[in-house]
Design an enzyme around this catalytic site. Structure first.
Site, mmCIF file in Angstrom:
data_model
loop_
_atom_site.group_PDB
_atom_site.id
_atom_site.type_symbol
_atom_site.label_atom_id
_atom_site.label_comp_id
_atom_site.label_asym_id
_atom_site.label_seq_id
_atom_site.Cartn_x
_atom_site.Cartn_y
_atom_site.Cartn_z
ATOM 1 N N LYS A 153 0.827 -1.215 0.000
ATOM 2 C CA LYS A 153 0.000 0.000 0.000
ATOM 3 C C LYS A 153 0.855 1.255 0.000
ATOM 4 C CE LYS A 153 -4.536 -1.434 1.439
ATOM 5 N NZ LYS A 153 -5.622 -1.319 2.413
ATOM 6 N N LYS B 53 -4.012 -11.322 -7.229
ATOM 7 C CA LYS B 53 -5.215 -11.536 -6.417
ATOM 8 C C LYS B 53 -6.391 -10.749 -6.997
ATOM 9 C CE LYS B 53 -6.098 -9.145 -2.559
ATOM 10 N NZ LYS B 53 -6.132 -8.597 -1.197
ATOM 11 N N LYS C 71 -10.830 -5.940 -4.708
ATOM 12 C CA LYS C 71 -12.106 -5.229 -4.759
ATOM 13 C C LYS C 71 -11.978 -3.826 -5.297
ATOM 14 C CE LYS C 71 -13.178 -5.307 -0.117
ATOM 15 N NZ LYS C 71 -12.599 -4.428 0.888
HETATM 16 P P1 TYM Z 1 -10.599 -7.138 2.803
HETATM 17 O O1 TYM Z 1 -11.677 -6.148 2.935
HETATM 18 O O2 TYM Z 1 -9.483 -6.822 1.883
HETATM 19 O O3 TYM Z 1 -11.178 -8.533 2.368
HETATM 20 C C1 TYM Z 1 -12.258 -9.148 3.045
HETATM 21 C C2 TYM Z 1 -12.049 -10.644 3.149
HETATM 22 O O4 TYM Z 1 -11.947 -11.238 1.857
HETATM 23 C C3 TYM Z 1 -10.750 -11.988 1.733
HETATM 24 N N1 TYM Z 1 -10.264 -11.829 0.357
HETATM 25 C C4 TYM Z 1 -10.068 -12.837 -0.499
HETATM 26 N N2 TYM Z 1 -10.214 -14.160 -0.378
HETATM 27 C C5 TYM Z 1 -9.943 -14.913 -1.460
HETATM 28 N N3 TYM Z 1 -9.523 -14.401 -2.640
HETATM 29 C C6 TYM Z 1 -9.352 -13.078 -2.806
HETATM 30 N N4 TYM Z 1 -8.945 -12.588 -3.973
HETATM 31 C C7 TYM Z 1 -9.636 -12.228 -1.706
HETATM 32 N N5 TYM Z 1 -9.574 -10.893 -1.524
HETATM 33 C C8 TYM Z 1 -9.946 -10.667 -0.250
HETATM 34 C C9 TYM Z 1 -9.808 -11.360 2.746
HETATM 35 O O5 TYM Z 1 -8.794 -12.260 3.124
HETATM 36 C C10 TYM Z 1 -10.747 -11.024 3.873
HETATM 37 O O6 TYM Z 1 -10.994 -12.159 4.665
HETATM 38 N N6 TYM Z 1 -8.061 -6.244 6.991
HETATM 39 C C11 TYM Z 1 -9.203 -6.932 6.441
HETATM 40 C C12 TYM Z 1 -10.526 -6.494 7.063
HETATM 41 C C13 TYM Z 1 -10.553 -6.620 8.541
HETATM 42 C C14 TYM Z 1 -10.606 -7.828 9.293
HETATM 43 C C15 TYM Z 1 -10.626 -7.429 10.649
HETATM 44 C C16 TYM Z 1 -10.653 -9.179 8.934
HETATM 45 C C17 TYM Z 1 -10.533 -5.592 9.430
HETATM 46 N N7 TYM Z 1 -10.572 -6.087 10.687
HETATM 47 C C18 TYM Z 1 -10.665 -8.379 11.673
HETATM 48 C C19 TYM Z 1 -10.703 -10.108 9.971
HETATM 49 C C20 TYM Z 1 -10.703 -9.720 11.310
HETATM 50 C C21 TYM Z 1 -9.274 -6.635 4.961
HETATM 51 O O7 TYM Z 1 -8.768 -5.652 4.488
HETATM 52 O O8 TYM Z 1 -10.029 -7.502 4.239
#
Ligand code: TYM
Length: 332
Positions: free
Chosen positions: A113, A195, A198
């Site tokens: 990032k 990957k 989003k």
């Molecule tokens: P975020 O918002 O980027 O993604 C949400 C969830 O989706 C999973 N993910 C994926 N899984 C498979 N293939 C992909 N291409 C893919 N892209 C994303 C991520 O692993 C995630 O589980 N930091 C976290 C959000 C967060 C969080 C937390 C998660 C904040 N606090 C506490 C767990 C516990 C994040 O940015 O996820």
């Protein structure tokens, strides 16, 4: 709360993709019966990159409606916005004092990032994993269902929890990551070595969970594969086709072997259409529920409020324990 706790969240940036759905949300749904589940909209986390306030507010609410549309029952799960429970920021500050700058600088996501947003390498970006640790530890979480990209953040959460527990006395439950064997990393439809993200600027790279069927079909037809035409699972040599097979298997319920048997000699066009169909069908109820939920803003606001009240009650308990342990004076 009397069962072990599951906690997870999504940042309200870009769109909720089928990657998020396969890597995380499907497991959130599976765990709903056996655990006390808490799912947050990580709206403080996403402030680490610039957001347009009016759009941001709307997107966060839309993500919340999508949680419900996916089938997360607000009676069984605590669904809420992170920013509605001030203990997240409060615990995050205290945990900052038990986390080393070097540990944060080594985080892959921080490195990525800060490359991408060179004009805005703010402290929040560096501190992001500590806020995530606070999210998880506040609720005495046992299990955190996430995709593979969050593994490192879970490891540092465990390190911080163990460090704190050893310095004082057992305070936090030490959580485990719950990462699926298949589908933990769904790849971009345009670059099967990256990957699925989003917030990918290329709209053909990712599919939203509320996307209309024609658009889903178009994106899968255009998905980057290889010049061979055999449907075979081989992530090294055929990353594009293998990614589509994983998506189809996860969304349609067929095993990789069954897909291989049924489509190996059918050619890519037929396979891609079948893959899109599986995605369209699986997401049909999500899309339909979302359409009706967004017309009921009051209902959504009520669920968010109830979620915040339930989450706060748990967060408050942990916070008062933490404050006592570190020696802050209690207000009687
Ligand atoms: P975020 O918002 O980027 O993604 C949400 C969830 O989706 C999973 N993910 C994926 N899984 C498979 N293939 C992909 N291409 C893919 N892209 C994303 C991520 O692993 C995630 O589980 N930091 C976290 C959000 C967060 C969080 C937390 C998660 C904040 N606090 C506490 C767990 C516990 C994040 O940015 O996820």
């Amino acid at each position: 709360m009397n069962k072990p706790v599951v906690y997870s969240g999504i940042q309200p940036t870009g769109i909720i993709t089928i990657g998020n759905y396969i890597g995380a949300i499907t497991n959130w749904l599976k765990l709903s019966d056996e655990y006390d589940c808490i799912y947050g909209i990580a709206d403080l986390h996403a402030l680490t990159v610039r957001q347009v306030p009016a759009e941001y507010r709307q997107r966060a609410m839309s993500f919340f409606a999508q949680y419900l549309a996916c089938g997360l029952d607000p009676r069984k799960n605590v669904l809420y916005f992170q920013s509605h429970v001030h203990e997240h920021a409060e615990l995050s500050w205290i945990l900052n004092c038990f986390t080393y700058i070097g540990e944060m600088q080594r985080m892959t996501q921080f490195k990525d990032k800060s490359q991408k947003h060179q004009d805005n390498i703010n402290i929040g970006l560096l501190d992001y994993p500590v806020l995530m640790a606070a999210d998880i530890l506040l609720y005495q979480t046992s299990l955190v269902p996430v995709g593979a990209d969050q593994k490192q953040h879970l490891e540092i959460t465990r390190d911080i929890a163990i460090r704190f527990n050893n310095l004082y006395s057992p305070t936090f439950t030490v959580p485990e990551a719950y990462i699926p064997k298949q589908g933990a990393r769904v790849f971009s439809l345009q670059d099967p070595t990256a990957k699925m993200s989003k917030s990918d600027p290329d709209p053909n790279a990712a599919v939203s969970i509320i996307e209309d069927p024609d658009s889903i079909m178009r994106k899968f037809r255009r998905a980057v594969t290889d010049s061979d035409s055999v449907v075979r699972y081989d992530p090294e040599l055929k990353p594009g086709v293998s990614n589509l097979m994983t998506i189809m298997s996860e969304m349609g319920g067929m095993s990789i072997e069954e897909i291989e048997k049924n489509y190996s000699d059918k050619g890519y066009a037929a396979f891609k259409s079948a893959c899109a169909e599986a995605v369209i069908e699986r997401l049909r109820p999500v899309r339909e529920r979302y359409a009706s939920l967004t017309t009921d803003k009051e209902y959504l606001a009520g669920i968010a409020k109830e979620g915040a009240v339930r989450a706060s009650a748990i967060a408050r308990r942990t916070m008062s324990k933490v404050k006592r342990k570190v020696g802050l004076v209690e207000l009687k």
